[in-house]
Scaffold this active site. Structure first.
Site, PDB file in Angstrom:
ATOM      1  N   ARG A  27       1.890   6.482  19.544  1.00  0.00           N
ATOM      2  CA  ARG A  27       2.472   8.324  19.347  1.00  0.00           C
ATOM      3  C   ARG A  27       2.242   9.017  20.143  1.00  0.00           C
ATOM      4  O   ARG A  27       2.938  10.443  20.437  1.00  0.00           O
ATOM      5  CB  ARG A  27       1.913   8.471  17.498  1.00  0.00           C
ATOM      6  N   ASP A 328      -3.450  -2.360   6.043  1.00  0.00           N
ATOM      7  CA  ASP A 328      -3.940  -3.710   7.526  1.00  0.00           C
ATOM      8  C   ASP A 328      -4.895  -4.513   7.006  1.00  0.00           C
ATOM      9  O   ASP A 328      -4.671  -5.348   7.622  1.00  0.00           O
ATOM     10  CB  ASP A 328      -3.731  -2.796   8.689  1.00  0.00           C
ATOM     11  N   LYS A 355       5.391  -7.649   6.460  1.00  0.00           N
ATOM     12  CA  LYS A 355       4.641  -7.322   7.513  1.00  0.00           C
ATOM     13  C   LYS A 355       4.729  -8.493   8.867  1.00  0.00           C
ATOM     14  O   LYS A 355       5.607  -8.993   8.920  1.00  0.00           O
ATOM     15  CB  LYS A 355       3.022  -7.532   7.492  1.00  0.00           C
ATOM     16  N   ARG A 408      -3.376 -10.087  12.835  1.00  0.00           N
ATOM     17  CA  ARG A 408      -4.188  -9.544  11.520  1.00  0.00           C
ATOM     18  C   ARG A 408      -4.294 -11.389  11.078  1.00  0.00           C
ATOM     19  O   ARG A 408      -5.875 -10.908  10.242  1.00  0.00           O
ATOM     20  CB  ARG A 408      -3.612  -8.014  10.402  1.00  0.00           C
TER      21      ARG A 408
HETATM   22  C1  S3P Z   1       1.619   2.088  10.762  1.00  0.00           C
HETATM   23  C2  S3P Z   1       1.646   1.649   9.675  1.00  0.00           C
HETATM   24  C3  S3P Z   1       2.253   1.278   8.713  1.00  0.00           C
HETATM   25  C4  S3P Z   1       0.464  -0.112   9.393  1.00  0.00           C
HETATM   26  C5  S3P Z   1       0.960  -0.758  10.531  1.00  0.00           C
HETATM   27  C6  S3P Z   1       0.935   0.467  11.627  1.00  0.00           C
HETATM   28  C7  S3P Z   1       1.842   2.951  11.760  1.00  0.00           C
HETATM   29  O1  S3P Z   1       2.774   0.429   8.702  1.00  0.00           O
HETATM   30  O2  S3P Z   1       0.415  -1.029   8.700  1.00  0.00           O
HETATM   31  O3  S3P Z   1       0.128  -1.644  10.933  1.00  0.00           O
HETATM   32  O4  S3P Z   1       1.101   3.065  13.092  1.00  0.00           O
HETATM   33  O5  S3P Z   1       2.418   4.225  11.305  1.00  0.00           O
HETATM   34  P1  S3P Z   1       3.643   1.186   7.533  1.00  0.00           P
HETATM   35  O6  S3P Z   1       4.187   2.572   8.197  1.00  0.00           O
HETATM   36  O7  S3P Z   1       5.000   0.860   7.193  1.00  0.00           O
HETATM   37  O8  S3P Z   1       3.055   0.961   6.399  1.00  0.00           O
END
Ligand code: S3P
Length: 451
Positions: A27, A328, A355, A408
């Site tokens: 981000r 995760d 995933k 992971r």
């Molecule tokens: C993430 C959100 C999660 C997570 C991923 C990172 C993020 O996925 O599993 O490793 O940075 O917004 P989802 O939003 O699809 O659940």
């Protein structure tokens, strides 16, 4: 490369470091390109996934410099929002390789949907297999133009920037990636974007938007709905990226795999949307001490030191509402369940099948290879503990622990191997560089001296 995994050989102890948070680092790179000036972030995660995001924002015109973990980003020529009644931009196409990273792909689809840009997003075989309609469908409700270039609902995809309009959109799945894509698109819309069915997903995009002076307004007390206002000017930020709790979890879990262990990770993110893992450990009877850093309550993201030590562990039950706060960490929780007395069960976690790999299948296969009693279910798993985990190398069973290229799964199986009766072999250790390049060295630093 394959790697021999050694058992702990005694109590794991010490203080370890987790790298910068992956979600926040993505981000920071993306949203730094939207600011009105230069943004700075210390402790930025330099790993394969976040490098993909950084390379994409640079390919789109932003300027970035990374030195000793300190990232500087400024917008440079990053595409501005489309003018309100302009036709679709007739611009040269940029090709962006998102590698293994769904966060890169999904957030970019949202970010670019309303900007003067035309981009083709692609990824590796794992990313091409992951669902993208979940983000494209709600973005189209704002007027986005996203086309699939091969298989419907999958990368590669072309996004052609269009003027977007405000709307109320129900998210098809409680996902922080989908929510964030919509919030980023909403910045260039002509009116507010209200999102419903947000679930208790991680809130880093909202926090960073607030820090940049354009916070989404929380419409529902429980966070299930959000309204974001369009924002053309975002203030630059200067921040520290907290340690990643999802990476820290693998180090802290070492304390539960060998009796008499205690592990601390400092400077880690302790915000509630990411704290589900520690809450489950506490329910299991593990000792979890969370010491907030001075000023944590007022920080843009709260951080602290977390210490985990073991003892007799009870089994856990995790249902759908809790999944977003530990999504995760679920493969790792399957590993920890092998050390508890009784049946631990997870439901409502079908998301794990889409995933980086099918994580329910991958962790069940890995733990079964080690001799664990695992029941793989359509939307979760059950593990009956305690299980004596066998060595694979010494037993000559020839079975490898297979990661499926999933970082992971690799780290969860390395933690499982700490409790095995002897050495095991992992088929691929390179994939940990997707989120935690120094993982094996950090884990080794917790072993008894000389092991
Ligand atoms: C993430 C959100 C999660 C997570 C991923 C990172 C993020 O996925 O599993 O490793 O940075 O917004 P989802 O939003 O699809 O659940």
């Amino acid at each position: 490369m394959s790697r021999i995994l050694r058992p702990a050989g005694g109590p794991c102890a010490g203080t370890a470091r987790a790298p910068g948070d992956k979600s926040i680092s993505h981000r920071v790179a993306l949203m730094g390109a939207l600011a009105t000036g230069t943004c700075r972030a210390r402790g930025w995660l330099d790993a394969q996934d976040t490098r993909r995001t950084l390379a994409a924002v640079v390919a789109l015109g932003a300027r970035a410099r990374l030195r000793d973990g300190a990232l500087t980003v400024d917008p440079g020529d990053f595409p501005p929002p489309c003018a309100p009644d302009a036709a679709g931009p007739d611009l040269p196409e940029v090709v962006l390789d998102c590698g293994n990273s769904a966060t890169t792909a999904r957030l970019l689809l949202g970010l670019l949907a309303g900007r003067r840009a035309r981009a083709v997003l692609d990824g590796d075989a794992s990313l091409r297999a992951r669902p993208m309609e979940r983000v494209a469908a709600p973005l189209r409700r704002l007027g986005a133009a996203i086309e699939w270039l091969d298989r419907p609902g999958h990368l590669p995809a072309r996004v052609s920037g269009r003027p977007l309009h405000g709307a109320t959109v129900e998210l098809p799945v409680a996902s922080a990636q989908v929510k964030s894509a919509l919030l980023l698109a909403g910045l260039s819309a002509d009116g507010p974007v209200t999102l419903t069915n947000c679930g208790a997903t991680r809130d880093h995009t909202e926090r960073l938007l607030r820090l940049m002076g354009a916070g989404p307004v929380q419409a529902a007390g429980d966070g299930s709905a959000l309204t974001s206002a369009p924002a053309r000017a975002l203030a630059p930020f200067d921040l520290d990226v907290p340690g990643d709790p999802s990476s820290a979890a693998f180090l802290l879990a070492a304390a539960l795999m060998a009796p008499g262990s205690a592990v601390t990770v400092r400077d880690v993110l302790i915000g509630p949307t990411r704290a589900g893992f520690w809450r489950v450990l506490q329910r299991m009877g593990a000792r979890v001490a969370i010491a907030p850093a001075p000023g944590a309550a007022d920080a843009w993201e709260p951080t602290g030191a977390v210490t985990v030590s073991g003892g007799a562990l009870r089994p856990f039950t995790i249902g759908p509402a809790e999944v977003p706060s530990l999504v995760d960490e679920l493969p790792l929780l399957a590993v920890i369940a092998t050390q508890a007395e009784g049946v631990s069960a997870v439901t409502g976690a079908g998301e794990l099948r889409v995933k980086e790999s099918d994580r329910l299948a991958a962790i069940a296969a890995g733990l079964r290879a080690l001799g664990a009693d695992v029941d793989e279910r359509p939307d979760g798993f059950a593990v009956r503990g305690p299980c004596a985990l066998r060595a694979l190398v010494a037993s000559g069973r020839g079975a490898l622990l297979r990661t499926g290229g999933d970082h992971r799964i690799a780290m969860a199986l390395a933690v499982a191997a700490l409790a095995a009766a002897g050495e095991c072999r992992l088929d691929d250790d390179a994939c940990v560089a997707i989120s935690f390049p120094g993982f094996f060295a950090e884990l080794d630093s917790l072993r008894p001296r000389g092991r």
